[in-house]
Design a protein around this motif. Sequence first.
Motif, short mmCIF file in Angstrom:
data_model
loop_
_atom_site.label_atom_id
_atom_site.label_comp_id
_atom_site.label_asym_id
_atom_site.label_seq_id
_atom_site.Cartn_x
_atom_site.Cartn_y
_atom_site.Cartn_z
N UNK A 90 -2.59 22.55 50.45
CA UNK A 90 -2.44 23.84 49.78
C UNK A 90 -3.58 24.11 48.83
N UNK A 91 -4.21 23.03 48.36
CA UNK A 91 -5.16 23.21 47.26
C UNK A 91 -6.60 23.38 47.71
N UNK B 143 -1.17 15.18 34.78
CA UNK B 143 -1.65 16.56 34.87
C UNK B 143 -1.02 17.24 36.07
N UNK C 173 -0.83 19.21 39.34
CA UNK C 173 -1.80 19.29 40.43
C UNK C 173 -2.23 20.74 40.66
N UNK C 174 -1.30 21.65 40.45
CA UNK C 174 -1.59 23.04 40.82
C UNK C 174 -2.11 23.87 39.66
N UNK C 175 -1.86 23.44 38.44
CA UNK C 175 -2.21 24.32 37.31
C UNK C 175 -3.32 23.78 36.43
N UNK C 176 -3.89 22.67 36.81
CA UNK C 176 -5.04 22.11 36.08
C UNK C 176 -4.77 22.00 34.58
N UNK C 177 -3.63 21.47 34.21
CA UNK C 177 -3.30 21.28 32.79
C UNK C 177 -2.25 20.17 32.69
N UNK D 52 2.02 20.13 28.40
CA UNK D 52 1.53 21.40 27.86
C UNK D 52 2.19 22.58 28.59
N UNK D 53 2.29 22.47 29.90
CA UNK D 53 2.90 23.56 30.69
C UNK D 53 4.37 23.71 30.31
N UNK E 271 8.47 27.83 36.45
CA UNK E 271 7.63 26.63 36.53
C UNK E 271 8.18 25.67 37.58
N UNK F 108 7.78 27.11 41.21
CA UNK F 108 6.38 27.01 41.63
C UNK F 108 6.00 25.56 41.91
N UNK G 189 4.37 21.49 45.77
CA UNK G 189 4.42 20.02 45.83
C UNK G 189 3.66 19.42 44.64
N UNK H 292 -4.99 29.61 38.47
CA UNK H 292 -4.80 28.18 38.17
C UNK H 292 -5.62 27.79 36.95
N UNK I 169 -9.14 27.86 43.63
CA UNK I 169 -9.16 28.06 45.08
C UNK I 169 -8.52 29.36 45.51
N UNK J 25 -11.41 18.98 36.38
CA UNK J 25 -10.51 20.08 36.78
C UNK J 25 -9.54 20.45 35.66
N UNK J 26 -9.26 19.47 34.78
CA UNK J 26 -8.26 19.74 33.73
C UNK J 26 -8.90 19.87 32.35
#
Lengths: 320, 559
Positions: free
Chosen positions: A37-38, A79, A81-85, A89-90, A276, A279, A284, B40, B48, B193-194
């Motif tokens: 997906x990424x 971290x 995988x999909x939100x780069x944070x 924090x999320x 959250x 999503x 995944x 993202x 992406x 990336x983070x």
Amino acid sequence: MLRYVIRRVLASIPLLLGLATCTFVIVHLAPGDPTQLYVDADADPRAAARLRAALGLDEPLPVQYVTWLKNAVTGDFGDSLSKHAPVTEIMAEAIPRTLLLASLSLAVNFAVGILIGVLSALNRGKRLDHVLNSAGLFLYSMPEFWLGLMLILLFSLAIPVFPASGFQSPLADYYATWDYLLDILHHLVLPVFVLGVASAAATARYMRGSMLDVLGQDYIRTARAKGLPESAVIGKHAMRNALLPIITLFGLSIPFLLGGAVVVETVFAWPGMGKVVVDAIFTRDYPLIIGCTLLSGAMVVLGNLVADILYALADPRIRY
Amino acid sequence: MSPRLRAVLILLPCLFAACGKSSGPDLSNTAVVALNGDVESFNPVVTRSMISSEINSLIYPQMFELTFNLSLGRLEYGPALVKRWEFLDNGRDIKLIIRNDVRWENGVLVSPQDIKFTYEMIGDPDVASPLGNYVDNMIFTNGRFDVDRSIEIVNDTTMIFHFASVYPQQLFHLTVSPIPKHIFKDVDRKAFANHPANAKPVGAGPFKLEKWTRHQEIVVSANQKCTLPGPGLLERVIFRVIQEPTTRLTELKKGTIDLMWPVYFEDVKGLQEQYADIKLETLPPRVYEYIAWANVDFEEYKKSGGKTVRPHRLFGDARVRQALTYGINRKGILDAKLGPYGELAVSDFSPIFRWSMNTDLRPYPYDPQRGRQLLQSAGWSDSDGDGVLDKGGVKFEFSLYYGIGNARRAYAATVIQENLKQLGIVVHLTQLEPVVLYEKASSKDYDAFLGGFNVSLAIDPSNRWNDISDPYNSAGYHSDRVSELITLGLRAPNENEAARYWREIQSILHQDQPFTFMYWIKDVVAINRRLKGTKINTLGILDRIENWKIGDPKAYATF
């Protein structure tokens, strides 16, 4: 009581660890590779392999688990995988919004539910009882999704009184404090109605049944025979016992504070935990799924604990 | 009801209606755009999704001013951060002259070092950029991208990109927006990336990020220091994340958002008839839907480590695949679900690339009779009279997979099942979660599935039709001639020559039908007429957003 609470909290640690382990294994064994997906569909297929290696997903599952557990013990849930944070924090951003929506809904649910239940019980078989029952059943039968959309169409589009979506108006951060709070309150009306009032119908049914049971007890007859005013009979004697099953219900509803608002959050574009979680599942996003599951698990433990404590407070015969 | 209670019930909504932005900023020069998902991050190297790329393009400087020439169907390059460029070594290398007056928001000059650093990140396996293929044709040493040999900085304004060979997309691969080296230079590559800076970008584009509330809104405001091309005319653009389509549409009708997409075909008529303030435009088609047939026996292929290539028991014969295409009423599905916002597909070459299109090809018509004849000629008949075709003891029966949550594909699957039943074929419909379906498709664990594909702005069929092992070659299709044509097309010195090869590939795909190509989709974009200067085109919804302005600056309603 304090010792009991400490014991319960300590006992919840292996429970949560078990939950985390099961979730970790299940989400990793579930079909679907997140790296697919990424990367762009037209990107080099090797990009997925590179990403898998960078995320450590090419390691054997036990290695991934040990790494995750070591970090989790120090409060680092990894971290997203999909939100780069970072996961924490999320979740920290989303939790307060969901807590606000769900706790208000819960308060409305129980306040309205108890009130309707008591009124219904006191007017058993009368017109008011039938009206409240029918209205409650109608609201309870409406799917939240549909009810939300209908309210949006009615109160946002046809009669534009309430906002259709969001947690606040655009740029509300620039408002004066009072305006800012009113703005959030304004945005809360429809989602809280859908979540709270609709669920209140179920609470009312429980309350009505419980109240009718209590009203038929000998001690109520005795209280009335002693010449106590009706308000004291109902308020002091009947309510206290009739509330016991409702307290259990309340405790069990607490986990719903974080997860139960998924549908309503989607319909009203409410940026909370529900969105959250959904999503994270669809993308995944393993660390985020596990983080959210752990949080929900902690809420279940907390909910049960709160229910038990409230039980003891409501009924002095119960001691731990 | 007591009069007091009645008064409260009447006054309460009025109170709520009255509350709102009495102290908020002026929104009269602000546009509001609805998104169906969040970005993202704000780093073009690691994002992406299409929407992330579009929003990043407002914030970061653009190397070239891209234009999609619709009449010619090709991408054209104009100067932006790159002032001039020239091809060296018979087109193998490209020299770029960079502007020396473009500054990051914090005042630091945008330099060739930033561009080189950006490509270094893209080519670093630890960063795992989804754009990794952009450097694949540059110079590699010992299997790793060699940034120093690939990118030569001559001086403060001149740099040379060295490629391993000449190919048509060289310039396209230089279109990545640079990121500021001075912000990221010391970051651990695995943590790139983070990096926290990805949520607080320092850009140089016409807008800068003012606020980002995850899952709720992204606010960008005009970057008054921008010289490339200049600050946005709008004071602000607010992107609101609204996932639920009905809620999004309600906000559009209320006038609280100015632009949204996609608008569903079913909603178009109502908008046209009842909302004169809203205009509708379409995006040129870059997305197509298809039915992937397993051309080869994937099980055998995988078991043998890619050595045994045996035709699939059902779909291995091109005549069968042709018969299936004839037997499916694609026009009926198109008319019911997309109407004028779709067109039948003949291959996976988008009609937007006019220069490359083989205009001699016509979509297969719905002709079940022709389908039956082809199946018969391929040896399929109903030998036992049970109404189902069979051949050598094998019944023509299979599962068609499709993703949950896509109403159009669910409808198409039902029509396909019904249509193929008329040919004597049994289709079992199986819905799967999209992630699971992707995995099945890429691991080639299926007989047939219904999917969609978003084509790139650069033509490159090598990911799809070159080799059976390619994960994106879902059909497992291989033709020596197609592979040869792909090599020739990708190495052609110019598009005119490449077009010859692309046309021949289309012709072969049309004949072989590795997929049943269903239709191209033209997304509908709804725009409130108060918003002027929008330029919806192939490059995206937000193209040239710096020129957007509010025609009628009436106060923006805030509920």
